[in-house]
Design an enzyme around this catalytic site. Structure first.
Site, mmCIF file in Angstrom:
data_model
loop_
_atom_site.group_PDB
_atom_site.id
_atom_site.type_symbol
_atom_site.label_atom_id
_atom_site.label_comp_id
_atom_site.label_asym_id
_atom_site.label_seq_id
_atom_site.Cartn_x
_atom_site.Cartn_y
_atom_site.Cartn_z
ATOM 1 C CB CYS A 1 -0.491 -1.038 8.855
ATOM 2 S SG CYS A 1 0.808 -0.168 7.951
ATOM 3 C CD GLU B 1 -1.119 -2.377 2.110
ATOM 4 O OE1 GLU B 1 -1.808 -3.379 2.350
ATOM 5 O OE2 GLU B 1 0.079 -2.287 2.462
#
Length: 167
Positions: free
Chosen positions: A89, A61
């Site tokens: 996260c 990501e």
């Protein structure tokens, strides 16, 4: 938010899950992500590279946020969708927000991953899991996608077994 995905969106999630499987096969944590523009074109893909590089920030990501910041203008970034195997996260949520990327669709949530790893007897990670919107409140989020739960749980279980030295 857990609304119906189109067949095309499900294919993008499936590709992110396949990238997670590729990461696991290469000795890394099972995470993968796909960046798709407003026209439906895949602009970039990434898989986890934490273990193979030794760099704990090499989450897919984060890689997509870096790539988008370098290759797309702000309007293009805001119109993109990130399809990912696991909920971001906090580090990746922040990168997503700072890069100005659009919607996120994730296959499994941080809460699911926390529950699974607890069931496997794994140690908790070094960073508290937070919902994406706790870190990047303006980002539209969709997930989890239950069609991928069993496969992803099995991948994380395999990772735990490897780390425990049982395979």
């Amino acid at each position: 938010m857990n609304t119906q995905l189109t067949d095309v969106e499900l294919r993008h999630v499936a590709r992110a899950v396949d990238l997670a499987a590729e990461a696991l096969a290469a000795g890394d944590e099972p995470f993968g992500s796909v960046l798709v523009d407003s026209g439906g074109q895949v602009r970039h893909e990434a898989r986890n590279l934490v273990r193979t590089t030794g760099d704990p920030t090499r989450h897919p990501e984060f890689e997509l946020a870096r790539w988008a910041a370098a290759h797309l203008n702000g309007e293009e970034r805001a119109a993109c969708v990130v399809f990912t195997s696991g909920e971001h996260c906090p580090m990746c949520s922040a990168a997503h927000g700072w890069a100005g990327l659009g919607r996120i669709v994730y296959a499994h949530s941080s809460a699911e991953l926390t529950r699974w790893t607890g069931e496997f007897g794994a140690e908790p990670g070094p960073v508290r899991p937070l919902d994406i919107q706790a870190v990047a409140p303006g980002v539209e989020v969709q997930g989890p996608v239950p069609a991928f739960t069993d496969r992803l749980r099995a991948m994380h279980h395999e990772l735990h077994i490897r780390e425990a030295g049982r395979i």
